[in-house]
Design a protein around this motif. Sequence first.
Motif, short mmCIF file in Angstrom:
data_model
loop_
_atom_site.label_atom_id
_atom_site.label_comp_id
_atom_site.label_asym_id
_atom_site.label_seq_id
_atom_site.Cartn_x
_atom_site.Cartn_y
_atom_site.Cartn_z
N GLY A 83 0.73 -1.17 0.03
CA GLY A 83 0.16 -0.06 -0.09
C GLY A 83 0.84 1.20 0.02
O GLY A 83 0.53 2.22 -0.80
N ALA A 84 1.88 1.40 0.90
CA ALA A 84 2.82 2.52 0.62
C ALA A 84 3.40 2.56 -0.48
O ALA A 84 3.85 3.74 -0.87
CB ALA A 84 3.72 2.26 2.12
N GLU A 85 4.07 1.50 -1.12
CA GLU A 85 4.71 1.58 -2.38
C GLU A 85 3.57 1.99 -3.57
O GLU A 85 4.30 2.76 -4.44
CB GLU A 85 5.19 0.15 -2.57
N ILE A 86 2.46 1.84 -3.19
CA ILE A 86 1.53 2.53 -4.57
C ILE A 86 1.07 3.56 -4.21
O ILE A 86 -0.01 4.21 -4.87
CB ILE A 86 0.67 1.39 -4.99
N GLY A 87 1.39 4.18 -3.10
CA GLY A 87 1.05 5.73 -2.57
C GLY A 87 -0.47 5.67 -1.85
O GLY A 87 -1.08 6.92 -1.92
N ILE A 88 -0.66 4.95 -1.07
CA ILE A 88 -1.83 4.90 -0.38
C ILE A 88 -1.74 5.78 0.82
O ILE A 88 -0.42 5.48 1.52
CB ILE A 88 -2.27 3.47 0.33
N PRO A 89 -2.19 6.67 1.47
CA PRO A 89 -1.82 7.46 2.61
C PRO A 89 -1.62 6.73 3.76
O PRO A 89 -2.32 5.63 4.06
CB PRO A 89 -2.86 8.47 2.66
N ASP A 90 -0.72 7.10 4.76
CA ASP A 90 -0.38 6.44 5.94
C ASP A 90 -1.59 6.23 6.60
O ASP A 90 -1.89 5.21 7.37
CB ASP A 90 0.50 7.13 6.57
#
Length: 94
Positions: A83-90
Motif C-alpha cells: 500500500g505504501a509503495e503504490i501511494g496509499i496514504p499512511d
Amino acid sequence: TEACRLEWSRVLPDRIFIRENKSNRPFYLPLLDEHRVVIEAMKGMHKQWVFPDRTNRGPTVDPRHDEVPGTMHSLRHTFATVGAEIGIPDDVIG
C-alpha cells in the motif's frame, strides 16, 4: 482474526466492514481495485466465509499452510508495505 473470520456479507463494493477492531469499535477498511482483484478470486470457494478452513465447513482458524510461508499477520505487513509503495496514504494504511 478479523480477516480469518471475514464473511462475504461484510465485503462491500468499495470497503470491508469490520464489526470490531483492536479498539473495540466498528471500522470500514477501504478496498482499492488491487484488493478487489484478490477478493474476487476468493468468490465461489465458500458462500459465507471469504477464507474458509481446509474442510470448507467454517472460517479459517489456523491460517498457516505448509506450502505458504508466514502468517496472516505477516500478510498484514505485506499489505501495508505494498500500500505504501503504490501511494496509499499512511492514515488509510493504519
